[in-house]
Enzyme design. Structure first.
Site, PDB file in Angstrom:
ATOM      1  N   LEU A  99       2.825   6.804   1.879  1.00 49.84           N
ATOM      2  CA  LEU A  99       3.973   7.305   1.116  1.00 49.84           C
ATOM      3  C   LEU A  99       3.594   8.428   0.159  1.00 49.84           C
ATOM      4  CD1 LEU A  99       5.667   3.923   0.196  1.00 49.84           C
ATOM      5  CD2 LEU A  99       6.829   5.814   1.348  1.00 49.84           C
ATOM      6  N   PRO A 148       0.813  -1.227   0.000  1.00 50.96           N
ATOM      7  CA  PRO A 148       0.000   0.000   0.000  1.00 50.96           C
ATOM      8  C   PRO A 148       0.841   1.269   0.000  1.00 50.96           C
ATOM      9  CG  PRO A 148      -0.913  -1.594   1.528  1.00 50.96           C
ATOM     10  CD  PRO A 148       0.411  -2.156   1.068  1.00 50.96           C
ATOM     11  N   CYS A 149       0.343   2.270  -0.738  1.00 54.37           N
ATOM     12  CA  CYS A 149       1.116   3.509  -0.905  1.00 54.37           C
ATOM     13  C   CYS A 149       0.570   4.671  -0.078  1.00 54.37           C
ATOM     14  CB  CYS A 149       1.124   3.917  -2.381  1.00 54.37           C
ATOM     15  SG  CYS A 149      -0.505   4.425  -2.999  1.00 54.37           S
ATOM     16  N   GLN A 150      -0.527   4.442   0.657  1.00 53.25           N
ATOM     17  CA  GLN A 150      -1.220   5.568   1.294  1.00 53.25           C
ATOM     18  C   GLN A 150      -0.307   6.423   2.170  1.00 53.25           C
ATOM     19  OE1 GLN A 150      -2.397   2.496   1.037  1.00 53.25           O
ATOM     20  NE2 GLN A 150      -4.601   2.466   0.703  1.00 53.25           N
TER      21      GLN A 150
END
EC number: 2.1.1.37
Length: 416
Positions: free
Chosen positions: A132, A128-130
């Site tokens: 970042l 997950p990129c949330q």
């Protein structure tokens, strides 16, 4: 043949890319906890489900089997025991069938190093990129992939744990690891933590190749920059390392001169936008479904985002990054559309169908989801537009993966 494990597998952009370019492969496991992605992956890649074998089994049995897995209904938090008990029979059996057909191991937090096969060629991970993203930083969240943050982007360290477990037990490691995430992972804020991960891989005998690639350079009509790290297991073999470095020097996917030699064919956005509407056709229905109300905030969205289609012709060559929502600012663009419905704006957003196609999936892939959609209650389908947007926005552009997997195949055949 490449033997592949897709972790954070989503809707299967990796398997889609491998199929598209004709690389012989076997998906020996997927790792995913989001029930929406699990069922979508199964339908897209395995087709219509046959649930007859579950007919004779009672719900208590089925729930007990499902409770063995850590699963999530939103990709953020785990389903509680009560939430699992509330799932209807159809949703429960479809989920169990999808887990089986996907060879899904569930949440990556439950996977141990010894659970993986000994002959993995390629292990993919798009955590997950949330935490970042630049949006997260704007809101003051700079935790990123900090090991101590205990957040969603910190799932990266679960990959490290699994690989370390295998390394310490003297079990074989995958020949290739492929990471994908937002470009902000290389920013000053997160660079030190990312370096820790790079060094950990080097310590396990990997050579890391880092690319920042824009989907529009690989044929997709979408401006989507992402970081990809291809880690190749060379086990400190000097000859392999020299051959790999020479190959990459001459085949860098972020080198404009080399990209020109690939003769990439660009997909026209006009071939993706579905702007031909008959009064009752599916494109009309989908356009109406995501046409916003005429409010001041929506008028602002119309003014401040790119106009993709003016009612007569497509006026852009590429769109902005597909995200998990379109009813937001900024978004990927707006389309002039007048349905003559009272209280509605004179524009619409991209439909979920168009978003899937912009991510590199075929219209037929999307049709499978619609044809096999099902009710979870009287007037609600399982795959709602909001879920479909999220599944597309969290995926990886297939066109970029195709280019990377060609390199994986070359390196595997000629260097390792």
């Amino acid at each position: 043949m490449l033997k592949v494990v897709e972790s954070f597998s989503g809707i299967g952009s990796q398997i889609k890319a491998l199929k598209n370019i004709g690389i012989e492969h076997e998906i020996i496991a997927t790792i995913e906890w989001d029930i929406n992605a699990i069922i979508a992956y199964d339908i897209i890649h395995h087709g219509k489900q046959d649930l007859t074998k579950y007919q004779s089994r009672n719900m208590e049995e089925l729930k007990e089997e499902l409770s063995k897995y850590t699963l999530s209904g939103d990709g953020k938090t785990p389903l509680t025991e009560k939430a699992i008990k509330r799932l209807g029979r159809q949703q429960t059996t479809k989920l169990l069938n999808a887990i089986e057909r996907n060879k899904n191991l569930g949440s990556i937090t439950d996977v141990k190093g010894e659970d993986l096969a000994d002959d993995i060629d390629l292990f993919t991970y798009s955590f997950p990129c949330q935490d970042l993203s630049r949006a997260s930083s704007w809101h003051g969240n700079n935790s990123g992939i900090n090991r101590e943050a205990n957040n969603r982007s910190g799932m990266l360290w679960q990959v490290e744990r699994i690989m370390n477990e295998r390394f310490r037990m003297n079990l074989s490691l995958p020949k290739f690891l492929l990471m994908e995430n937002v470009s902000n992972i290389l920013s000053d804020v997160h660079r030190n933590n990312f370096k820790i991960w790079e060094d950990a891989l080097i310590g396990m005998g990997y050579i890391n190749i880092i690319y920042t690639l824009n989907a529009k350079d690989f044929g997709s009509p979408q401006k989507r920059k992402r970081v990809y790290m291809l880690s190749v297991q060379c086990n400190n073999n000097k000859e392999k390392i020299e051959a790999l470095n020479e190959y990459i020097e001459n085949h860098r996917l972020d080198n404009e001169r080399y990209l020109k030699t690939l003769n990439v064919t660009n997909k026209p956005i006009k071939d993706i936008l579905r702007v031909e509407y008959d009064s009752h056709n599916k494109y009309k229905i989908e356009a109406n479904e995501i046409q916003p109300n005429d409010t001041e905030s929506r008028r602002k969205i119309y003014k401040e985002n790119s106009l993709l289609y003016d009612g007569k012709e497509v006026i852009v060559e590429s769109i902005q990054t597909i995200t998990t929502k379109q009813d937001r600012h900024p978004n990927s663009g707006v389309i002039n559309y007048d349905s003559n419905r009272e209280g509605k704006s004179k524009f619409r957003y991209l439909t979920p169908r168009e978003c899937f196609m912009l991510m590199g999936f075929d219209e037929g892939d999307f049709e499978k989801l619609i044809d096999n959609n099902f009710n979870v209650c009287k007037n609600k389908k399982f795959f709602t537009p909001s879920k479909l947007y999220k599944l597309a926005g969290n995926s990886i552009v297939v066109d970029v993966l195709e280019a990377i997997f060609r390199q994986v195949n070359d390196i595997n055949d000629n260097i390792l």
